[in-house]
Design a protein around this motif. Structure first.
Motif, PDB file in Angstrom:
ATOM      1  N   LEU A  92      29.370  30.534 -29.110  1.00  0.00           N
ATOM      2  CA  LEU A  92      30.566  30.513 -28.278  1.00  0.00           C
ATOM      3  C   LEU A  92      31.232  29.152 -28.393  1.00  0.00           C
ATOM      4  N   GLU A  93      32.529  29.174 -28.624  1.00  0.00           N
ATOM      5  CA  GLU A  93      33.272  27.922 -28.730  1.00  0.00           C
ATOM      6  C   GLU A  93      34.624  28.097 -28.073  1.00  0.00           C
ATOM      7  N   LEU A  94      35.041  27.111 -27.299  1.00  0.00           N
ATOM      8  CA  LEU A  94      36.349  27.114 -26.660  1.00  0.00           C
ATOM      9  C   LEU A  94      37.261  26.236 -27.505  1.00  0.00           C
ATOM     10  N   ARG A  95      38.377  26.802 -27.932  1.00  0.00           N
ATOM     11  CA  ARG A  95      39.330  26.023 -28.720  1.00  0.00           C
ATOM     12  C   ARG A  95      40.736  26.503 -28.424  1.00  0.00           C
ATOM     13  N   ALA A  96      41.687  25.659 -28.744  1.00  0.00           N
ATOM     14  CA  ALA A  96      43.089  26.004 -28.523  1.00  0.00           C
ATOM     15  C   ALA A  96      43.530  27.038 -29.554  1.00  0.00           C
ATOM     16  N   PHE A  97      44.559  27.799 -29.198  1.00  0.00           N
ATOM     17  CA  PHE A  97      45.135  28.763 -30.135  1.00  0.00           C
ATOM     18  C   PHE A  97      45.782  28.032 -31.307  1.00  0.00           C
ATOM     19  N   THR A  98      45.711  28.653 -32.464  1.00  0.00           N
ATOM     20  CA  THR A  98      46.373  28.165 -33.667  1.00  0.00           C
ATOM     21  C   THR A  98      47.430  29.192 -34.086  1.00  0.00           C
ATOM     22  N   ALA A  99      48.189  28.851 -35.114  1.00  0.00           N
ATOM     23  CA  ALA A  99      49.188  29.800 -35.641  1.00  0.00           C
ATOM     24  C   ALA A  99      48.506  31.087 -36.104  1.00  0.00           C
ATOM     25  N   GLU A 100      47.311  30.953 -36.670  1.00  0.00           N
ATOM     26  CA  GLU A 100      46.571  32.141 -37.120  1.00  0.00           C
ATOM     27  C   GLU A 100      46.169  33.027 -35.945  1.00  0.00           C
ATOM     28  N   ASP A 101      45.817  32.412 -34.834  1.00  0.00           N
ATOM     29  CA  ASP A 101      45.461  33.193 -33.638  1.00  0.00           C
ATOM     30  C   ASP A 101      46.668  33.973 -33.126  1.00  0.00           C
ATOM     31  N   TRP A 102      47.827  33.307 -33.094  1.00  0.00           N
ATOM     32  CA  TRP A 102      49.032  33.991 -32.630  1.00  0.00           C
ATOM     33  C   TRP A 102      49.421  35.110 -33.583  1.00  0.00           C
ATOM     34  N   ALA A 103      49.232  34.891 -34.877  1.00  0.00           N
ATOM     35  CA  ALA A 103      49.519  35.945 -35.854  1.00  0.00           C
ATOM     36  C   ALA A 103      48.625  37.155 -35.600  1.00  0.00           C
ATOM     37  N   PHE A 104      47.355  36.905 -35.274  1.00  0.00           N
ATOM     38  CA  PHE A 104      46.447  38.014 -34.963  1.00  0.00           C
ATOM     39  C   PHE A 104      46.919  38.753 -33.711  1.00  0.00           C
ATOM     40  N   VAL A 105      47.264  38.015 -32.673  1.00  0.00           N
ATOM     41  CA  VAL A 105      47.739  38.656 -31.439  1.00  0.00           C
ATOM     42  C   VAL A 105      48.956  39.526 -31.739  1.00  0.00           C
ATOM     43  N   LEU A 106      49.889  38.986 -32.488  1.00  0.00           N
ATOM     44  CA  LEU A 106      51.090  39.762 -32.834  1.00  0.00           C
ATOM     45  C   LEU A 106      50.757  40.988 -33.672  1.00  0.00           C
ATOM     46  N   SER A 107      49.710  40.893 -34.501  1.00  0.00           N
ATOM     47  CA  SER A 107      49.333  42.050 -35.322  1.00  0.00           C
ATOM     48  C   SER A 107      48.788  43.195 -34.467  1.00  0.00           C
ATOM     49  N   CYS A 108      48.412  42.886 -33.250  1.00  0.00           N
ATOM     50  CA  CYS A 108      47.877  43.905 -32.330  1.00  0.00           C
ATOM     51  C   CYS A 108      48.971  44.541 -31.476  1.00  0.00           C
ATOM     52  N   THR A 109      50.192  44.086 -31.638  1.00  0.00           N
ATOM     53  CA  THR A 109      51.289  44.610 -30.829  1.00  0.00           C
ATOM     54  C   THR A 109      52.096  45.646 -31.617  1.00  0.00           C
ATOM     55  N   ALA A 110      53.027  46.258 -30.931  1.00  0.00           N
ATOM     56  CA  ALA A 110      53.937  47.209 -31.585  1.00  0.00           C
ATOM     57  C   ALA A 110      54.766  46.456 -32.626  1.00  0.00           C
ATOM     58  N   PRO A 111      55.136  47.103 -33.715  1.00  0.00           N
ATOM     59  CA  PRO A 111      55.892  46.432 -34.785  1.00  0.00           C
ATOM     60  C   PRO A 111      57.168  45.743 -34.300  1.00  0.00           C
ATOM     61  N   GLU A 112      57.846  46.337 -33.337  1.00  0.00           N
ATOM     62  CA  GLU A 112      59.097  45.725 -32.860  1.00  0.00           C
ATOM     63  C   GLU A 112      58.851  44.391 -32.137  1.00  0.00           C
ATOM     64  N   VAL A 113      57.660  44.217 -31.551  1.00  0.00           N
ATOM     65  CA  VAL A 113      57.331  42.941 -30.894  1.00  0.00           C
ATOM     66  C   VAL A 113      57.205  41.849 -31.948  1.00  0.00           C
ATOM     67  N   GLY A 114      56.469  42.133 -33.016  1.00  0.00           N
ATOM     68  CA  GLY A 114      56.332  41.166 -34.099  1.00  0.00           C
ATOM     69  C   GLY A 114      57.665  40.836 -34.744  1.00  0.00           C
ATOM     70  N   ALA A 115      58.509  41.847 -34.893  1.00  0.00           N
ATOM     71  CA  ALA A 115      59.837  41.626 -35.476  1.00  0.00           C
ATOM     72  C   ALA A 115      60.678  40.723 -34.578  1.00  0.00           C
ATOM     73  N   SER A 116      60.606  40.939 -33.264  1.00  0.00           N
ATOM     74  CA  SER A 116      61.345  40.093 -32.318  1.00  0.00           C
ATOM     75  C   SER A 116      60.843  38.658 -32.391  1.00  0.00           C
ATOM     76  N   TYR A 117      59.535  38.505 -32.497  1.00  0.00           N
ATOM     77  CA  TYR A 117      58.951  37.166 -32.582  1.00  0.00           C
ATOM     78  C   TYR A 117      59.427  36.461 -33.852  1.00  0.00           C
TER      79      TYR A 117
END
Length: 117
Positions: A60-85
């Motif tokens: 277990l490690e606590l770390r700040a979000f990176t661009a890769e983490d945000w990309a993963f989060v966006l990949s879990c959303t509806a396509p239109e959310v990623g497009a808006s981002y």
């Protein structure tokens, strides 16, 4: 009509709100006790953060979000959310994305300050 001090309502009156499971006897009796309790709670929070940032044998490690983490989060959303981002359109304005990035950087600096080398 402004707020007037003294009694009535949640969190008013003495200025002290009892914690969960805390009895009346455990309530700080004066400002010295309140300050000591606040300092102990702050130290507990620092120690907990230090332990999480350091990681443990379970991995277990606590770390700040990176661009890769945000990309993963966006990949879990509806396509239109990623497009808006990607387009920087509402609610993902460039200003909002810049503030989020600044907060991620700040969080990383705080967590790095707790790391034990």
């Amino acid at each position: 009509r402004g707020w007037r001090g003294g009694g009535g309502g949640f969190g008013r009156g003495s200025g002290y709100m009892r914690g969960r499971g805390e009895s009346e006897e455990q309530r700080p009796q004066n400002s010295t006790e309140s300050i000591a309790r606040a300092r102990q709670l702050l130290e507990n929070a620092r120690e907990g953060t230090r332990r999480l940032v350091a990681g443990n044998e379970e991995g277990l490690e606590l770390r700040a979000f990176t661009a890769e983490d945000w990309a993963f989060v966006l990949s879990c959303t509806a396509p239109e959310v990623g497009a808006s981002y990607t387009a920087g359109s509402s609610p993902f304005s460039e200003e909002l994305k810049a503030r989020r990035s600044a907060l991620d950087t700040f969080t990383k600096q705080v967590f790095d300050g707790f790391k034990v080398e």
